[in-house]
Design a protein around this motif. Structure first.
Motif, PDB file in Angstrom:
ATOM      1  N   THR A   1      30.363  41.258   2.193  1.00 44.57           N
ATOM      2  CA  THR A   1      30.718  39.805   1.962  1.00 44.57           C
ATOM      3  C   THR A   1      31.867  39.410   2.744  1.00 44.57           C
ATOM      4  O   THR A   1      33.016  40.117   2.612  1.00 44.57           O
ATOM      5  N   LEU A   2      32.028  38.350   3.387  1.00 47.04           N
ATOM      6  CA  LEU A   2      33.192  37.655   4.003  1.00 47.04           C
ATOM      7  C   LEU A   2      33.570  36.486   3.241  1.00 47.04           C
ATOM      8  O   LEU A   2      32.519  35.626   2.927  1.00 47.04           O
ATOM      9  N   ARG A   3      34.762  36.148   3.566  1.00 43.19           N
ATOM     10  CA  ARG A   3      35.332  34.735   2.733  1.00 43.19           C
ATOM     11  C   ARG A   3      35.696  34.101   4.051  1.00 43.19           C
ATOM     12  O   ARG A   3      36.639  34.574   4.875  1.00 43.19           O
ATOM     13  N   VAL A   4      35.285  32.822   4.256  1.00 40.18           N
ATOM     14  CA  VAL A   4      35.945  32.114   5.374  1.00 40.18           C
ATOM     15  C   VAL A   4      36.815  31.031   4.840  1.00 40.18           C
ATOM     16  O   VAL A   4      36.452  30.194   3.800  1.00 40.18           O
ATOM     17  N   GLN A   5      38.158  31.063   5.159  1.00 39.59           N
ATOM     18  CA  GLN A   5      38.966  30.197   4.398  1.00 39.59           C
ATOM     19  C   GLN A   5      40.176  29.722   5.483  1.00 39.59           C
ATOM     20  O   GLN A   5      40.159  30.002   6.588  1.00 39.59           O
TER      21      GLN A   5
ATOM     22  N   VAL B   1      39.077  28.281   0.084  1.00 39.31           N
ATOM     23  CA  VAL B   1      37.749  29.078   0.609  1.00 39.31           C
ATOM     24  C   VAL B   1      36.657  27.889   0.908  1.00 39.31           C
ATOM     25  O   VAL B   1      36.674  27.099   0.185  1.00 39.31           O
ATOM     26  N   LEU B   2      36.373  28.118   2.283  1.00 44.29           N
ATOM     27  CA  LEU B   2      35.142  27.077   2.622  1.00 44.29           C
ATOM     28  C   LEU B   2      33.993  27.657   2.083  1.00 44.29           C
ATOM     29  O   LEU B   2      33.084  26.817   1.690  1.00 44.29           O
TER      30      LEU B   2
ATOM     31  N   CYS C   1      27.788  33.462  10.565  1.00 47.61           N
ATOM     32  CA  CYS C   1      29.013  32.601  10.366  1.00 47.61           C
ATOM     33  C   CYS C   1      28.932  31.054  10.825  1.00 47.61           C
ATOM     34  O   CYS C   1      28.753  30.887  12.034  1.00 47.61           O
ATOM     35  N   PHE C   2      28.633  30.087   9.815  1.00 48.44           N
ATOM     36  CA  PHE C   2      28.427  28.776  10.518  1.00 48.44           C
ATOM     37  C   PHE C   2      29.557  28.184  11.426  1.00 48.44           C
ATOM     38  O   PHE C   2      29.180  27.651  12.592  1.00 48.44           O
TER      39      PHE C   2
ATOM     40  N   ALA D   1      38.344  27.643  16.328  1.00 49.55           N
ATOM     41  CA  ALA D   1      38.253  27.234  14.574  1.00 49.55           C
ATOM     42  C   ALA D   1      39.783  27.309  14.094  1.00 49.55           C
ATOM     43  O   ALA D   1      40.557  27.824  14.665  1.00 49.55           O
ATOM     44  N   SER D   2      39.847  26.557  12.900  1.00 50.44           N
ATOM     45  CA  SER D   2      40.890  26.681  12.249  1.00 50.44           C
ATOM     46  C   SER D   2      40.804  27.202  10.827  1.00 50.44           C
ATOM     47  O   SER D   2      41.571  27.062   9.918  1.00 50.44           O
ATOM     48  N   ALA D   3      40.144  28.229  10.982  1.00 54.27           N
ATOM     49  CA  ALA D   3      39.865  29.034   9.694  1.00 54.27           C
ATOM     50  C   ALA D   3      39.801  30.702  10.036  1.00 54.27           C
ATOM     51  O   ALA D   3      39.785  31.024  11.220  1.00 54.27           O
ATOM     52  N   GLN D   4      39.938  31.568   9.146  1.00 53.30           N
ATOM     53  CA  GLN D   4      39.615  32.746   9.334  1.00 53.30           C
ATOM     54  C   GLN D   4      38.761  33.507   8.223  1.00 53.30           C
ATOM     55  O   GLN D   4      38.473  32.779   7.348  1.00 53.30           O
ATOM     56  N   ALA D   5      38.240  34.476   8.769  1.00 52.55           N
ATOM     57  CA  ALA D   5      37.213  35.258   7.987  1.00 52.55           C
ATOM     58  C   ALA D   5      37.859  36.559   7.457  1.00 52.55           C
ATOM     59  O   ALA D   5      38.321  37.298   8.653  1.00 52.55           O
ATOM     60  N   VAL D   6      37.678  36.788   6.323  1.00 51.44           N
ATOM     61  CA  VAL D   6      38.273  37.900   5.595  1.00 51.44           C
ATOM     62  C   VAL D   6      37.249  38.778   4.798  1.00 51.44           C
ATOM     63  O   VAL D   6      36.538  37.968   4.178  1.00 51.44           O
ATOM     64  N   ALA D   7      37.239  39.932   5.069  1.00 50.99           N
ATOM     65  CA  ALA D   7      36.498  40.880   4.275  1.00 50.99           C
ATOM     66  C   ALA D   7      36.643  40.938   2.846  1.00 50.99           C
ATOM     67  O   ALA D   7      37.835  41.373   2.463  1.00 50.99           O
ATOM     68  N   GLU D   8      35.793  40.462   1.828  1.00 50.41           N
ATOM     69  CA  GLU D   8      35.818  40.481   0.482  1.00 50.41           C
ATOM     70  C   GLU D   8      35.487  42.014   0.136  1.00 50.41           C
ATOM     71  O   GLU D   8      35.976  42.358  -1.117  1.00 50.41           O
TER      72      GLU D   8
END
Length: 156
Positions: free
Chosen positions: A57-61, A71-72, A81-82, A94-101
């Motif tokens: 699972t990734l968290r896009v924030q 969190v988006l 990833c949308f 993009a102005s967001a980052q993806a982090v591995a949860e």
């Protein structure tokens, strides 16, 4: 070159792709493994690959001006990833980052291959847009629930 072909089992919509598209994915896609907490993509870099999560699972924030992370959305196994798709389609960053949860296994499809397959393959286009529209629908439904609007209230 990607050796592991079974990653596509996480993406049933890719089952009907042609041998040519399959060959392009096998030749150019890159398989990555990242531990929980790792930054997969950062807000200050341009999207260079389509991200497909095979496991984890990734968290896009997005970071606010005050320094807080909002969190988006989350990306689960079998999802793409949308935001990355949108950035690849629009040739923007993009102005967001993806982090591995959790520990994550993912496939990266380089921009050049993404662009070529979007032009050449109806099945690949359908895969990308089905994923994109599904996430967009989820986000709009979340917005409706958050704002208290009913199902039939138009969004302006």
């Amino acid at each position: 070159m990607l050796i592991t072909h079974d990653w596509r089992a996480a993406f049933p919509d890719l089952a009907g792709i042609s041998d040519h598209v399959s060959g392009q994915l096998d030749k150019h896609a890159r398989f990555i493994r990242k531990p929980s907490g790792a930054v997969i993509s950062s807000a200050d870099t341009a999207a260079e690959s389509l991200l497909l999560v095979v496991a984890g699972t990734l968290r896009v924030q997005q970071r606010s001006a005050g320094g807080r992370d909002k969190v988006l959305y989350h990306i689960q196994s079998g999802e793409s990833c949308f935001l990355t798709s949108a950035c690849l389609l629009a040739y923007r960053g993009a102005s967001a980052q993806a982090v591995a949860e959790t520990d994550v296994e993912a496939v990266l499809i380089p921009r050049s291959v993404f662009d070529a397959l979007m032009l050449e393959s109806k099945e690949f286009r359908a895969f990308v847009f089905a994923s994109y529209s599904s996430r967009m629908t989820d986000l709009l439904m979340k917005e409706d629930a958050f704002s208290g609007r009913g199902r039939n209230t138009p969004i302006h």
